[in-house]
Design a protein around this motif. Structure first.
Motif, PDB file in Angstrom:
ATOM      1  N   ARG A  71      -4.630   8.567  -1.321  1.00 54.84           N
ATOM      2  CA  ARG A  71      -5.647   7.384  -1.917  1.00 54.84           C
ATOM      3  C   ARG A  71      -4.848   6.929  -2.926  1.00 54.84           C
ATOM      4  NH1 ARG A  71     -10.568   9.921  -5.197  1.00 54.84           N
ATOM      5  NH2 ARG A  71      -9.426  10.793  -6.781  1.00 54.84           N
ATOM      6  N   ASP A  74     -10.559  10.860   1.243  1.00 52.08           N
ATOM      7  CA  ASP A  74      -9.477  10.437   0.192  1.00 52.08           C
ATOM      8  C   ASP A  74      -8.148  10.224   0.943  1.00 52.08           C
ATOM      9  OD1 ASP A  74     -10.987  10.771  -2.248  1.00 52.08           O
ATOM     10  OD2 ASP A  74     -11.128  12.835  -1.678  1.00 52.08           O
ATOM     11  N   GLY A 108      -7.664  15.078  -0.633  1.00 50.68           N
ATOM     12  CA  GLY A 108      -8.607  15.068   0.486  1.00 50.68           C
ATOM     13  C   GLY A 108      -8.193  16.314   1.293  1.00 50.68           C
TER      14      GLY A 108
END
Length: 245
Positions: free
Chosen positions: A102, A93, A4
């Motif tokens: 995640r 994420d 992310g």
């Protein structure tokens, strides 16, 4: 692994060394990571990049539930991530906390023996990994049985024909190595004693490449064994030997 925000969770070797110097426990959650561009035929060009493995917990191979990483146990890493708080706190994420990665259902497989290959390529770069590399989203991994045999096959002259016929061409002449195309392949079964031979040959090939030793004869041996398994005649072997991507 999709973080992310790679700028926070994937660090270079100097940063890794600094975090470990500040707190030796940091080494527990710093894992080597490969990108698609790092995967070559029978070798990985490790770019000295390290994943902050602040995973969100997972179930291990014996069914035990591993809890999410508690970042407070790693103060040096936490300080590093706090320096990126504005970005990591709002990313999609993330796990239990913004410090966690995640969920990943196959997380434990990164630390098993596996084949690593890029998701898209013009060539056939596959490696048999026993170094517990993690990978980003530009790579695929393959775990299971007969990994030496499969690594040899996927890097072979024979597989160049399969690659050309079974994997679609993308923009720029690359091809996509997605699971849906591997699932359609018909591959000869192999006995356990033959897998040992292929596994040893692949390890020998990879070690020779690392130290700069010749690999032509090992390559020939692998190709010959595969031709014999497929019962190819001399003319067929010559055609395949002369083929280039």
């Amino acid at each position: 692994i999709k973080t992310g925000y790679n700028e926070a969770f994937i660090i270079d070797g100097r940063t890794k060394d600094r975090l470990i110097a500040e707190d030796p426990k940091s080494a527990e959650i710093l894992k080597p990571i490969l990108r698609g561009r790092d995967i070559k035929r029978y070798r990985a060009e490790f770019a000295d990049l390290w994943l902050i493995d602040s995973n969100n917990g997972y179930t291990d191979s014996i069914g035990k539930r591993i809890p999410p990483v508690d970042i407070s146990r790693y103060p040096a890493v936490k300080r590093w991530l706090d320096g990126h708080w504005e970005k990591i706190s709002v990313r999609g994420d993330k796990g239990k906390t913004p410090y966690n990665l995640r969920d990943c259902a196959y997380y434990q497989e990164f630390e098993e023996e596996k084949i690593i290959y890029p998701n898209m390529t013009k060539y056939l770069p596959f490696i048999l990994d026993n170094e517990k590399y993690f990978t980003n989203q530009k790579c695929f991994i393959m775990t299971g049985e007969n990994l030496g045999y499969l690594t040899a096959l996927f890097n072979s002259q024979l597989f160049k024909f399969v690659y050309r016929e079974k994997f679609p061409v993308l923009l720029g002449g690359t091809r996509e190595l997605s699971k849906i195309f591997f699932d359609k392949l018909r591959i000869p079964r192999i006995a356990a004693e033959k897998e040992i031979i292929f596994h040893d040959l692949v390890i020998s090939m990879q070690q020779s490449i690392i130290v700069g030793l010749p690999t032509i004869e090992t390559d020939k041996t692998i190709n010959t064994l595969l031709y014999e398994m497929c019962d190819l005649n001399q003319k067929e072997r010559e055609i395949i030997d002369s083929y280039e991507l």
